[in-house]
Structure formats: C-alpha cells, structure tokens
Write an enzyme that holds these catalytic residues in place. Structure first.
Site, PDB file in Angstrom:
ATOM      1  N   THR A 196       4.124   2.529  -6.303  1.00  0.00           N
ATOM      2  CA  THR A 196       4.156   2.544  -7.822  1.00  0.00           C
ATOM      3  C   THR A 196       4.122   1.200  -8.560  1.00  0.00           C
ATOM      4  OG1 THR A 196       5.341   4.674  -7.642  1.00  0.00           O
ATOM      5  CG2 THR A 196       5.260   3.487  -9.817  1.00  0.00           C
ATOM      6  N   CYS A 197       5.037   0.566  -8.025  1.00  0.00           N
ATOM      7  CA  CYS A 197       5.192  -1.009  -8.491  1.00  0.00           C
ATOM      8  C   CYS A 197       4.109  -1.951  -8.262  1.00  0.00           C
ATOM      9  CB  CYS A 197       6.275  -1.931  -7.739  1.00  0.00           C
ATOM     10  SG  CYS A 197       7.712  -0.889  -7.734  1.00  0.00           S
ATOM     11  N   SER A 198       3.263  -1.669  -7.031  1.00  0.00           N
ATOM     12  CA  SER A 198       2.139  -2.500  -6.665  1.00  0.00           C
ATOM     13  C   SER A 198       0.672  -2.107  -7.142  1.00  0.00           C
ATOM     14  CB  SER A 198       2.135  -2.541  -5.333  1.00  0.00           C
ATOM     15  OG  SER A 198       3.265  -3.495  -4.633  1.00  0.00           O
ATOM     16  N   THR A 224       6.176  -2.196  -3.120  1.00  0.00           N
ATOM     17  CA  THR A 224       6.221  -0.781  -2.933  1.00  0.00           C
ATOM     18  C   THR A 224       5.311   0.000  -3.662  1.00  0.00           C
ATOM     19  OG1 THR A 224       7.727  -0.845  -5.002  1.00  0.00           O
ATOM     20  CG2 THR A 224       8.666  -0.826  -2.737  1.00  0.00           C
TER      21      THR A 224
END
Length: 178
Positions: A55-57, A53
C-alpha cells in the site's frame, strides 16, 4: 485528541548525498532534529508501516509525490514521509520510487513514533514494531489536523488505508480552507 499537541523532540539519523566523498556510495551521516524539519514551517507529515510495502509503495508515497504541488498551493512548505525504517532503507525506497518532492524521514529506532503514541506491533506479518498509518498537518511543531486510520491495534489483521490518503487529506484541507 492530537490536535493542538506539540510533536516530540527527537534526533533522526539520516544519510545525505555528499559528492565530496566520491566513490559509488557518496553519502554521509547527518543528524536532523524535529526542529530542523518542523520549526517555522507548515508541513504535511504522513507515517506508514514500512518502506517497500504494497500500500505504501503503490498508493500512499507515489500519490503524495503526484499531488505535491496541489498541497503547495495551500501553503504547505514540505511533505514528509516517516517510517520505522533505517536511513539506508528509506534512501533506497526513495530512489526506487523516483521521489523528488517528498522528504523521507527514517525513524529507525521508532523513537518519534513511540513518543507520538503510534508505535504498534506488526509481528503477525514479520515486521516487529512499526508505525500505525496516520497523517497530520503540522505548523511550527503543533498538530493542526489529524488523519489516523481506524482500528489502531497491535497485530492488526488488516492494513486500513483511506483516512491518511493524500486524496482525503488534500480534499479535507481544501474544504476547511487551511
């Protein structure tokens, strides 16, 4: 308040590389427990809505990887990224992100996340049940510091990020002398 609480005992179903298997997919199942990951260690754990996703990546996982050695200087033994994704997805994400220092923990059924009280619905973006974004400093399975994003709720319209960022967590730990 989560500080001082013991994390739940669960079994995580992981896939580990095993060259003795051979072929193009040399991985085998290996169950890992809360004790395996958290006993007799001082760790940073952060949990996020999902592998791959934005923000996570783009920020959270790569920045923890980049700042790994700064956390080590504070006596942190390991950094764990936990998500309600299966072992195949977590392994593929780690490979795609070229992660070397952070251990990705698959909470495929969401059992750990549910027992932590951090499982939320994300049906509004097609995810189903996922983890709310948070981080923690954990020593021997006891939460010492807690970093939870604001707005905990099902189907949150936004994706809050900042409190559990590696930069904020590191700065807080440095200030508190932890």
């Amino acid at each position: 308040m989560m500080i001082g609480k013991k994390i739940p005992n669960v079994t995580f179903h992981t896939r580990v590389r095993d060259e003795s298997i051979g072929g193009s997919n040399p991985f085998r199942w290996q169950d890992m427990t809360t004790d395996d990951y958290f006993s007799k260690k001082r760790v940073i754990m952060f949990s996020l809505p999902g592998a791959f996703t934005p923000t996570c990546s783009t920020f959270q996982l790569p920045d923890f990887e980049r700042l790994y050695h700064e956390f080590q200087k504070l006596g942190i033994n390991a950094i764990y990224c936990l998500a309600v994704n299966d072992a195949f997805v977590m392994n593929a994400w780690g490979k795609q992100q070229e992660i070397k220092n952070i251990t990705l923990i698959p909470d495929g059924s969401g059992e750990f996340t549910r027992k932590m009280g951090m499982l939320v619905r994300k049906d509004n973006v097609g995810f189903g049940m996922r983890s709310w974004r948070y981080g923690a400093l954990i020593k021997n399975k006891i939460i010492e510091q807690w970093f939870e994003e604001e707005g905990f709720s099902d189907n949150c319209e936004s994706d809050p990020y900042g409190v559990s960022s590696p930069q904020n967590m590191l700065e807080t730990l440095q200030k508190t002398g932890v």
